[in-house]
Enzyme design. Structure first.
Site, PDB file in Angstrom:
ATOM      1  N   ARG A   1     -41.772  -6.136 -12.659  1.00 30.40           N
ATOM      2  CA  ARG A   1     -42.842  -6.570 -12.122  1.00 30.40           C
ATOM      3  C   ARG A   1     -43.868  -5.282 -11.694  1.00 30.40           C
ATOM      4  O   ARG A   1     -44.752  -5.693 -11.106  1.00 30.40           O
ATOM      5  CB  ARG A   1     -42.590  -7.264 -10.731  1.00 30.40           C
TER       6      ARG A   1
ATOM      7  N   TYR B   1     -42.910  -7.460 -17.324  1.00 26.92           N
ATOM      8  CA  TYR B   1     -43.744  -8.653 -17.540  1.00 26.92           C
ATOM      9  C   TYR B   1     -44.939  -8.475 -17.093  1.00 26.92           C
ATOM     10  O   TYR B   1     -45.952  -9.373 -17.632  1.00 26.92           O
ATOM     11  CB  TYR B   1     -43.042  -9.828 -16.598  1.00 26.92           C
TER      12      TYR B   1
ATOM     13  N   GLU C   1     -42.705 -11.725 -29.001  1.00 25.67           N
ATOM     14  CA  GLU C   1     -41.881 -12.804 -28.603  1.00 25.67           C
ATOM     15  C   GLU C   1     -42.644 -14.232 -28.621  1.00 25.67           C
ATOM     16  O   GLU C   1     -43.762 -14.251 -28.353  1.00 25.67           O
ATOM     17  CB  GLU C   1     -41.381 -12.691 -27.029  1.00 25.67           C
TER      18      GLU C   1
ATOM     19  N   GLU D   1     -30.951 -15.400 -21.534  1.00 23.47           N
ATOM     20  CA  GLU D   1     -31.806 -15.087 -20.399  1.00 23.47           C
ATOM     21  C   GLU D   1     -31.606 -16.270 -19.184  1.00 23.47           C
ATOM     22  O   GLU D   1     -32.793 -16.752 -18.837  1.00 23.47           O
ATOM     23  CB  GLU D   1     -33.240 -14.781 -20.799  1.00 23.47           C
TER      24      GLU D   1
END
Length: 279
Positions: free
Chosen positions: A37, A70, A142, A256
């Protein structure tokens, strides 16, 4: 042999991740290259890296999958943010040169009301700037669920990015089972059809890794909520078909799922029982 692992914390270094993986009968793992983050990255310990490389060789590990933070959005609406992403990704790739043969996975990002076409252009531009012909790491785009203004819900969007990148041989795709299900692809009822679509749009030779997750949502929800293996809308039977499919079974699978290490150990044990070594 099934190549499977889960996401591990890199706080204690690469050797610790390798040992954690073998403790749950995994033979690979995924990790964040830096704070997921944020932007900070832990300094590499050369001795730890070398010990891990020996460990991975001794235990016949599949390539480790490095996951970009992310917060990185290569298609952000401001040049300042796009520059930060390019610099961060370039630094990640430079650091990964210490572990040759690794995979580096990232989310294509959100076009933030600029439109998909503009977002695709920004992502391709970033890759053209940071990819080096001599690098030993393959970069994976992805597949995404399509929530908000995400790029990569449709296979064709990833193909458009790849077509605009010069060093295309350094690119591949990581297929996330939860994401493609939430995007609307019926991997439970028509896996062959989805793979044929992927092959037409991108080419199965570019599929290099799979995030193996169940989904908390019905197909096409575009919500991206992962579930533990066999406890979601995709289901255990469908996920078993995925790991055994002749086109997919040789690929590395990375969990995940919302689980702790003991939970991942149970998932891996279950999947190993379902994997057919005799095929």
């Amino acid at each position: 042999m099934l190549k499977i692992g889960c996401h591990l914390s890199c706080a204690k270094g690469f050797l610790a991740m390798g040992k954690a993986a073998t403790s749950i009968d995994a033979n690979t793992f995924q990790f964040f290259t830096r704070n997921p983050r944020g932007a900070s990255a832990k300094k590499l310990d050369d001795r730890d890296v070398e010990q891990y490389r020996v460990w991975a060789l001794e235990h016949h590990f599949a390539p480790a999958l490095a996951h970009a933070a992310y917060t990185m959005n290569a298609s952000a609406a401001t040049e300042h943010l796009r520059t930060l992403v390019r610099e961060t990704m370039a630094d990640d790739l430079a650091r990964l040169e210490s572990i040759p043969g690794s995979l580096y996975n990232f989310h294509p990002g959100n076009h933030v009301n600029q439109g998909v076409e503009a977002g695709i252009e920004w992502v391709a531009a970033a890759l053209n700037e940071i990819l080096k012909p001599e690098q030993a790491t393959t970069v994976l785009l992805e597949t995404m669920s399509g929530k908000g203004s995400e790029i990569g819900r449709e296979f064709e969007e990833l193909r458009e990015i790849m077509d605009r990148v010069g060093h295309r041989h350094l690119l591949g795709v990581c297929l996330d089972t939860c994401h493609v299900w939430d995007a609307g692809y019926d991997i439970a009822g028509d896996l062959d059809g989805v793979l044929e679509h992927f092959d037409r749009a991108i080419g199965l030779e570019h599929l290099q890794a799979i995030h193996l997750n169940d989904s908390q949502n019905p197909r096409g929800s575009r919500k991206d909520r992962h579930a533990t293996i066999g406890e979601g809308h995709i289901g255990l039977d469908a996920l078993a078909r995925i790991i055994n499919h002749p086109v997919l079974r040789h690929l590395p699978f990375y969990l995940e799922t919302p689980n702790d290490l003991a939970g991942h150990a149970r998932e891996i044990a279950m999947l190993r029982k379902l994997y057919r070594d005799d095929v």
